[in-house]
Every structure is written in C-alpha cells, then in structure tokens.
Write a protein that holds these residues in place. Structure first.
Motif: not given
Lengths: 408, 408
Positions: A230-238, A240-244, B238-245
């Motif tokens: 986890m610590a070495l990831r550069r996850d574009a999906g995560v 994006a989720a943080l942005l949402v 938004v629910a999906a993003a909360l799950l990803v994070t």
C-alpha cells in the motif's frame, strides 16, 4: 379573472410529445433533426392559427409576434424551446412555448388588446445534445455568440447546424435579436425536487446558478494489485475517490447553495488486479452567486495541487464550460409572486439549478422565470411529469404577469 | 560449487521469448493457442535433448522425468509455466521452467546422480487469461479441480480448452497427479518491487497471500446535477468513492500485510450533469494470513451495510474468486535461505502477492518458492525485466536446494 384554455393547452402538449417518437416509443427531437422540423411545423401552424406573425431568424429561432395595438413597441416576450434530449419527457421546454401560445390566445379570445406587442419564441438548440453549447439560439439572439460561428457548429454526428437548419426549412432571414424585448418571462418545469417536496405550486425564480464544468485527469502508476505494498502505490483511482468525497464535503460545508457532481469517472487500465494508472473524471460545480462559485473553483484548484503532492500523482485540468450566475429582475420576480398569491397559489422564491434560455435573454432585457413542480424531481427522462393542475396554474400566472407587463 | 550453464539458460529464455510474437513484436502465448503449442514443442525438445522422459497429462501439463538412480521414488519437482498474458514479458513463468531444466543438466553433466528422481513441470494455463480459473494445470494436478470440468472450460474466445489442447497436440494420456512429488520448488520473478527496493538478490517465499475478489454494485438515483440539493442526493458515485477511500485506510491500518485494490469502477448513466444512479466496482483483497483476510472481508461486509444506510443506496455483492492463503514448508524456506547465504547472496523471507502453481502443489507435498528481483517491480508488461545475474543466481539457488532435497 381571465384564464387560459386548459384543455387546448394540455392537448397540444400531448400532441407535440408524439412528434419524434421512435418504434420503441422513445421521444427524441434533437436540434436540427427531421423530428425537430416536424415539431417546429406543428408549433408554427398553431401560431398562425392564433393569428401570430411568424418569423424565423438565421439561427432558426421561431418567433411569433402579436401587435394588436399596432404600436411596434418592444414586445413582452415569452418563450422556451421544443428541442429535447435523447429519450426525453414531454414537458421540458414545450411547456413554456405552448403556455405562451395559450396566453396570447386567451387575451385575443377575450378581446383584450395589450398596449405592447407580445412575442413568443421557440429557441433553437437549448439542450445542446447534438450541438454545443446548449442554449445556443437564445445566446445568439442575445448577441453572446456570432451567428456565423453558431451556424458552423459541427455536431456529435458530424453534421453542421447551418446545413441541418436549411435542410429542415428553418434557416430564416431575420437577424437574431431583430426584436429587442421589453421583458422576457419563461415558464418551465422545475426539473428538481424542491417545489414538490415543499408542496408549493409556483416557483418565482430569482436567480440561476453559475456553472463550472471541468475534466480532471489523474495519472499515477499501474502496478500489480497483489505484489505492490500500500505504501508504494500511486493509485489514480484512490486519488479520484478522495477528490469525489472532498467535493461532496466542500459543497455541503457551504450554506447549502453550492452543488458539486462527479457524473463521469473512468479508470485505466480497468483491470481487477491492476492498480489504476489513470482516472478521468468530470466535475460539475454550480452556485447562484458568482463569488461563491469562484471560491469553490479556487478551493478545488488548491485541493488538486495538494492531491498531486499527497498521492504522488499528476493532475491535469481541462475547462469544459463556464457560465456566470444570473440574477433575474427583482420587479419581475415580485410580479410573479404577486400573481400567484392573487390566484391563491402557494409560491416561493427559488434558484434555478439548470441553465435556461431566460439566462441568455437576461442580457437583453429584464427577465425572470416561473417554475412548476416536477413529480419526483425527474427530468431528462421519459418519466418526467408535471401534474395538469400545476401546468395550468403556471400558465395562468404567466398570463397575469404578461398582461401586467404589456400595459393592460 | 556446482553452477548452472548461465549462457545456455539465458539463451533459451531469449529464444522462448521469440515464440508467439506478433507483427508488432508483442509476445502472447495464451494457453492452448498455436503459440503455446510452439512454445511447448521448443521446451519438450530441450527436455528430450537433456535426456528427460517427457510425459503429458490429460490437462496438458508437460512433465520431464529424470531418474538416474532408477529408484522410481517420489520425485523432487521443479516447475512453473510457459503460457503468458497478452503483450507479456519474457520472464514470468519461463524463468522457473528453464532454470529447472538448467538444474537437471548441470547435475547430469557433472556426473551427479541424485538418489530421488527429479521432475520438471510446465503447467497448463497458469495465467488464466483465456480460460478461468488461473493456475488451472497445477490445480488439476493437485486434485483441486476435476479433469473433465477443466477440459470443458469455455474460453473468452468461445473455444473449449480440451479441444484446443488436442488441436495443438498436448492432450496427453497421463492422469493428472500421476507422480506425487516428494517436494516442489519453484523459481519465479518477484513481479513486485520489494527485492529491488531493498537491494536483495533472493527472496525465500514463506507464504502466499490469500485472495478475495468481489464485485460491488451500488444503486442510488439518477438526478439533475444542477437542481438536486446535496442533502437530497442518493449518489452512487459518492458511495463508491467512500468505499474506495475506506478500503485504502482499512488496508493501511493493519500491519502492512493486507492490500486492497479497486481496479475497475464504472458509473452510470455516465453523464457530466447527471448524478450517478449506479456504480459497479471490483475489490481485490489479499493477505497472507487466513484470519486477517477473513476479518477484512467481514469488515468490508459491515462497511457495505453501513454505507447502504448512510448514503440511502442499495449494495449488492458478487463473489468472483477466493483462494485461502498458503503457508509454504518451513524447512524448504530455511533450505532456500541457507543456499543463498552459502553462495554469498543477500536473502530475505517474503510473501508472494501473486498466485503461483506452487500454491496448488503445496496441497500435494512440501513446497516453497524462490524469488528474484523484478526491475521496477513490473510484470505482465513487455517492460518486465530481471537482470541476468539475478536470474542465474536464482537458478543456482534452485540447484542447491534441489540437490539437497534429492538426497545428494
């Protein structure tokens, strides 16, 4: 108290909703299409039956004029649009056009001759589905987009708007803006849940949200979902989720007027066991106040910078669209409130969350809008519905406001 | 100290990597394909040149046997696979098969006759790209999947595995599992960044992560992005993003052994100005300990229940795959460490994040794996690379471990 002919108004709404249905019964009248042409023919015919002087301008706006006092003064204009989205409902746009026609007919048939002329507009390409931008006909009419640029617009299907308008017989001779209105009033279905939820019949629309559309592309690094700590990831999906989730919190943290939506989000390479290398998402920000919209945009830019640092990703932003908020004319808004109250209808002031032709016409003259409730808040959807009594009440309020403006 | 013939080993790796390249130079040897058949022909030919008794079982596993002492005892087996993903690198799988061949040749050419037989396996369809599940050949060999079911597997291209194996000449007569090994040792490239980052030459793989794959579908309500207040939304995105994070935080909160990845995420209707009605995403959870993996799954189930309540959405879960973690044989792991140290190679114990044939063989006999560094941690990618010195070092460690096991 004068009222519109409800049966004729509702009958025409139902008839127009049959123009442009496919084999599966889906309603689609994209701007400049055959179906749009057929709908225009129907509306123009009704205008002529009502004794209107029917004009078409170069961008295809269909405008009926009625000047019983022969003053040639600036008209009180009503209007909206009859083009639709794909698989549309019956009410978005058509309600305002056909209610305007019903208002003129009610006055005419009651032997009333307003001092100012009345005008009724069906503006070209309000939806913007086939040709961008949306609200194009009223934007051109208000001088916000050169006519040549608008006519040269290439559609999603590769067609050119000017060619299509000529093909369906609606490339008219009038210069857009050929009648500068004295005032503009538009009746429209709310397309949102507020009126229904509060049990209110009439919305007196005092402003219209500004809109900021952006596309954000986040680039991280694809890697094996099993072998990459986890610590070495550069996850574009995560990222994006943080942005949402940030957008939702930021919108909620305000006074309840800002809204933020991520409607599109795509991950690449889109494989279950690969960390996303790229996320592409759209952001739709709206706020009725220009300063607040700009502040939200600035906060977003700052958040994107921080996200790039915190998540070790790169972030690119592309602006897709931007419209400043519009404040409608306060006297017109008061007139709408007063007309509703005089008819014993519940009324509240409200903000339009969607864009409308009225926001473009507000560049030319005092403008405002009347909203009626949308069942379930649904729109751009075949389930779009407004109750008959609400449609008729809205048209009657339009009648009263226009009669007042036209110099009864 | 005996060593493998580095030049021959590396030359064969390079030669095998040319089998299955398309016009654009991309390497693809999907299980059961013509290219797979050509690769098998090459490997079987080298096995015969090395004096092995080459057998093929009913699921197509290619197994070479060497029994110089004529004991007929349970063999010490080496192996891996030569099928690849699409647009693959040269090292994943082939390294273990060709290193095993180099080990047998080194012993044979040095006149060494191990007491136990040696066996070398190239297992069918480890990648699982064309036919699911992955690691199929070793799973069938270990008795974890009936041979008839495996042969009837329909591929992503509509082909049947059994038919394809017959077509390429690798539907053999042996019953899978026809030689139960005394022990199984597999050399493989790490496919992750740990060894390279720490500058370590050899990984002694002591366990292999359990894998839980789930697909989650979140249903909210589509609505207008402009007219729907934040408080009234049921936003599936938004629910999906909360799950990803949440997944990222939950994985990080552990002892660093759990990993969680959302590699696929799709929104519907996927329009910039429509609140997402549906989000569909995949979740890939891995942990080397069964209890921790189960606890993560239980926490996820609880989180999904809470998410449904908090966001007023419905959540449906579909299980896609589940493999329990595997603990490799501690004595074998110690033997790998000792062999590396005896050669002056840096070594660390580690967990395999990816699935491997060794996890299936561990059902039959003591098993373990040797990892060598992947440059940049890359795999399943044409840029996959392991340095020649690391490849040779790994093969030499394999030699020493196998020689020790086979009763020097």
């Amino acid at each position: 108290m004068l009222s519109i002919d409800a049966a004729r108004f509702l009958g025409r709404l139902a008839a127009l909703a049959q123009v442009g249905r496919d084999e599966q019964g889906r309603l689609t009248r994209l701007a400049g299409s055959e179906a749009d042409g057929a709908g225009r023919d129907r509306v123009a015919g009704w205008m002529r039956e009502a004794g209107l002087d029917v004009r078409v301008d170069r961008i295809g706006n269909l405008i009926g004029l009625w000047d019983p006092s022969g003053t040639g003064a600036a008209p009180v204009m009503m209007g909206s649009h009859i083009d639709t989205v794909i698989d549309a409902g019956a009410y978005d746009g058509c309600t305002g056009v056909l209610a305007g026609l019903a208002v003129i007919e009610a006055l005419r048939e009651a032997g009333q001759a307003p001092r100012r002329p009345l005008a009724l507009a069906a503006f070209t390409n309000e939806e913007g589905v086939r040709y961008a931008p949306d609200m194009m006909g009223s934007l051109v009419y208000a001088g916000g987009l050169p006519i040549e640029a608008a006519l040269a617009t290439v559609g999603t299907d590769g067609t050119v708007l000017g060619t299509e308008l000529a093909r369906i017989g609606y490339a008219g001779p009038e210069q857009p803006g050929f009648r500068r209105p004295h005032a503009y009033v538009e009746l429209h279905v709310e397309q949102g849940p507020v009126l229904e939820r509060e049990g209110i019949a009439i919305g007196a629309v005092e402003d219209l949200q500004g809109i900021s559309w952006q596309e954000v592309t986040i680039e991280g690094a694809a890697n094996h979902a099993g072998t990459t700590p986890m610590a070495l990831r550069r996850d574009a999906g995560v990222a994006a989720a943080l942005l949402v989730t940030w957008l939702r919190e930021r919108a909620r943290a305000g006074n309840g007027r800002s809204v933020a939506t991520v409607g599109r989000l795509r991950l690449e390479p889109d494989a279950i066991n690969v960390i996303p290398a790229r996320a592409t998402l759209t952001i739709d920000l709206r706020d009725p106040e220009a300063d607040r919209l700009a502040a939200f945009e600035a906060d977003l830019a700052g958040r994107l910078d921080a996200l790039a640092r915190e998540e070790d990703v790169t972030v690119a932003v592309r602006r897709l669209a931007r419209f400043d908020p519009v404040t409608f004319d306060p006297r017109l808004v008061r007139a709408i409130e007063a007309a509703a109250q005089a008819r014993g209808l519940s009324v509240r002031r409200m903000t339009s969350g969607a864009g409308h032709d009225a926001q473009m016409m507000a560049r030319l003259c005092p403008a405002a809008m009347i909203f009626v409730p949308s069942v379930g808040g649904l729109s751009h959807n075949p389930a779009e519905h407004t109750k008959e009594a609400d449609l008729v009440a809205g048209a009657d309020v339009l009648l009263d406001v226009v009669w007042g403006l036209s110099g009864a």
